[in-house]
Design a protein around this motif. Structure first.
Motif, mmCIF file in Angstrom:
data_model
loop_
_atom_site.group_PDB
_atom_site.id
_atom_site.type_symbol
_atom_site.label_atom_id
_atom_site.label_comp_id
_atom_site.label_asym_id
_atom_site.label_seq_id
_atom_site.Cartn_x
_atom_site.Cartn_y
_atom_site.Cartn_z
ATOM 1 N N LYS A 63 0.803 -1.227 0.000
ATOM 2 C CA LYS A 63 0.000 0.000 0.000
ATOM 3 C C LYS A 63 0.833 1.273 0.000
ATOM 4 N N SER A 64 2.116 1.191 0.388
ATOM 5 C CA SER A 64 2.942 2.399 0.444
ATOM 6 C C SER A 64 3.375 2.880 -0.939
ATOM 7 N N VAL A 65 3.053 2.147 -1.985
ATOM 8 C CA VAL A 65 3.377 2.575 -3.348
ATOM 9 C C VAL A 65 2.904 4.011 -3.584
ATOM 10 N N ILE A 66 1.725 4.334 -3.092
ATOM 11 C CA ILE A 66 1.133 5.655 -3.313
ATOM 12 C C ILE A 66 1.997 6.781 -2.739
ATOM 13 N N LEU A 67 2.834 6.475 -1.749
ATOM 14 C CA LEU A 67 3.720 7.487 -1.172
ATOM 15 C C LEU A 67 4.825 7.886 -2.144
ATOM 16 N N GLY A 68 5.140 7.034 -3.085
ATOM 17 C CA GLY A 68 6.261 7.267 -3.978
ATOM 18 C C GLY A 68 5.891 7.602 -5.413
ATOM 19 N N VAL A 69 4.602 7.836 -5.664
ATOM 20 C CA VAL A 69 4.177 8.186 -7.026
ATOM 21 C C VAL A 69 3.483 9.546 -7.038
ATOM 22 N N LYS A 70 3.546 10.176 -8.206
ATOM 23 C CA LYS A 70 2.981 11.523 -8.366
ATOM 24 C C LYS A 70 1.498 11.577 -8.023
ATOM 25 N N ALA A 71 0.771 10.499 -8.238
ATOM 26 C CA ALA A 71 -0.667 10.478 -7.951
ATOM 27 C C ALA A 71 -0.965 10.689 -6.461
ATOM 28 N N GLY A 72 0.014 10.454 -5.614
ATOM 29 C CA GLY A 72 -0.176 10.646 -4.179
ATOM 30 C C GLY A 72 0.256 12.016 -3.686
ATOM 31 N N SER A 73 0.587 12.916 -4.603
ATOM 32 C CA SER A 73 1.190 14.202 -4.216
ATOM 33 C C SER A 73 0.294 15.093 -3.375
ATOM 34 N N GLU A 74 -1.008 14.998 -3.532
ATOM 35 C CA GLU A 74 -1.887 15.861 -2.730
ATOM 36 C C GLU A 74 -2.040 15.317 -1.310
ATOM 37 N N LYS A 75 -2.432 14.079 -1.195
ATOM 38 C CA LYS A 75 -2.685 13.498 0.124
ATOM 39 C C LYS A 75 -1.401 13.237 0.913
ATOM 40 N N TYR A 76 -0.319 12.875 0.225
ATOM 41 C CA TYR A 76 0.916 12.471 0.897
ATOM 42 C C TYR A 76 2.071 13.446 0.638
ATOM 43 N N ALA A 77 1.763 14.710 0.499
ATOM 44 C CA ALA A 77 2.786 15.722 0.198
ATOM 45 C C ALA A 77 3.898 15.732 1.245
ATOM 46 N N ALA A 78 3.545 15.642 2.511
ATOM 47 C CA ALA A 78 4.553 15.694 3.583
ATOM 48 C C ALA A 78 5.475 14.470 3.516
ATOM 49 N N GLN A 79 4.902 13.298 3.325
ATOM 50 C CA GLN A 79 5.712 12.079 3.236
ATOM 51 C C GLN A 79 6.598 12.113 1.994
ATOM 52 N N GLN A 80 6.062 12.607 0.893
ATOM 53 C CA GLN A 80 6.843 12.673 -0.339
ATOM 54 C C GLN A 80 8.008 13.650 -0.210
ATOM 55 N N LYS A 81 7.785 14.756 0.465
ATOM 56 C CA LYS A 81 8.868 15.712 0.688
ATOM 57 C C LYS A 81 9.977 15.059 1.510
ATOM 58 N N GLU A 82 9.603 14.352 2.575
ATOM 59 C CA GLU A 82 10.600 13.679 3.419
ATOM 60 C C GLU A 82 11.360 12.608 2.651
ATOM 61 N N LEU A 83 10.657 11.825 1.834
ATOM 62 C CA LEU A 83 11.321 10.786 1.039
ATOM 63 C C LEU A 83 12.302 11.405 0.042
#
Length: 136
Positions: A63-83
């Motif tokens: 399920k964490s795939v969404i953290l690493g793809v552009k499609a998750g940029s709105e909901k997971y912006a903070a996690q994506q920035k940290e990654l």
């Protein structure tokens, strides 16, 4: 007397094993959740230990795939920035290729800093001498 001997042996074995833990042992985090709090905990845990000298690898799967793809940029912006920050500082953020495909994404969908995994990429991070693993 026999149980006392067993306790002493167990304590000595524990102490001797902890003596082999290196100050800069690599940390491999297996991240399989898209749950906000748990994913943030995993990323921050890794980030703090990386800052203390432990080479860090984060493996995004399930399920964490969404953290690493552009499609998750709105909901997971903070996690994506940290990654992305972790990758920019030399950490390794690896995407499970089978999980990426199963979720309907491709390598072109990865955010900056996330690298597509392979047996070599993932194996080199996971099986490096002294590596400690954690899973969320």
């Amino acid at each position: 007397m026999k149980s006392l001997k067993s306790v002493v042996i167990a304590v000595l074995a524990t102490l001797s094993l902890s003596a082999f833990a290196g100050a800069n042992d690599p940390l491999f985090i297996n991240l399989s959740t898209d749950e906000m709090h748990r994913s943030t905990m995993a990323i921050n845990f890794g980030k703090h230990h990386s800052a203390n000298g432990h080479p860090l690898s984060i493996f995004l799967n399930d399920k964490s795939v969404i953290l690493g793809v552009k499609a998750g940029s709105e909901k997971y912006a903070a996690q994506q920035k940290e990654l992305s920050d972790i990758a920019a500082k030399g950490g390794l953020v690896i995407m499970c290729p089978m999980c990426l495909k199963q979720a309907g994404y491709s390598e072109a969908d990865l955010i900056s800093g996330v690298q597509l995994g392979s047996p070599k990429v993932t194996g080199d991070a996971l099986f490096k001498d002294g590596t400690k693993t954690m899973s969320w």
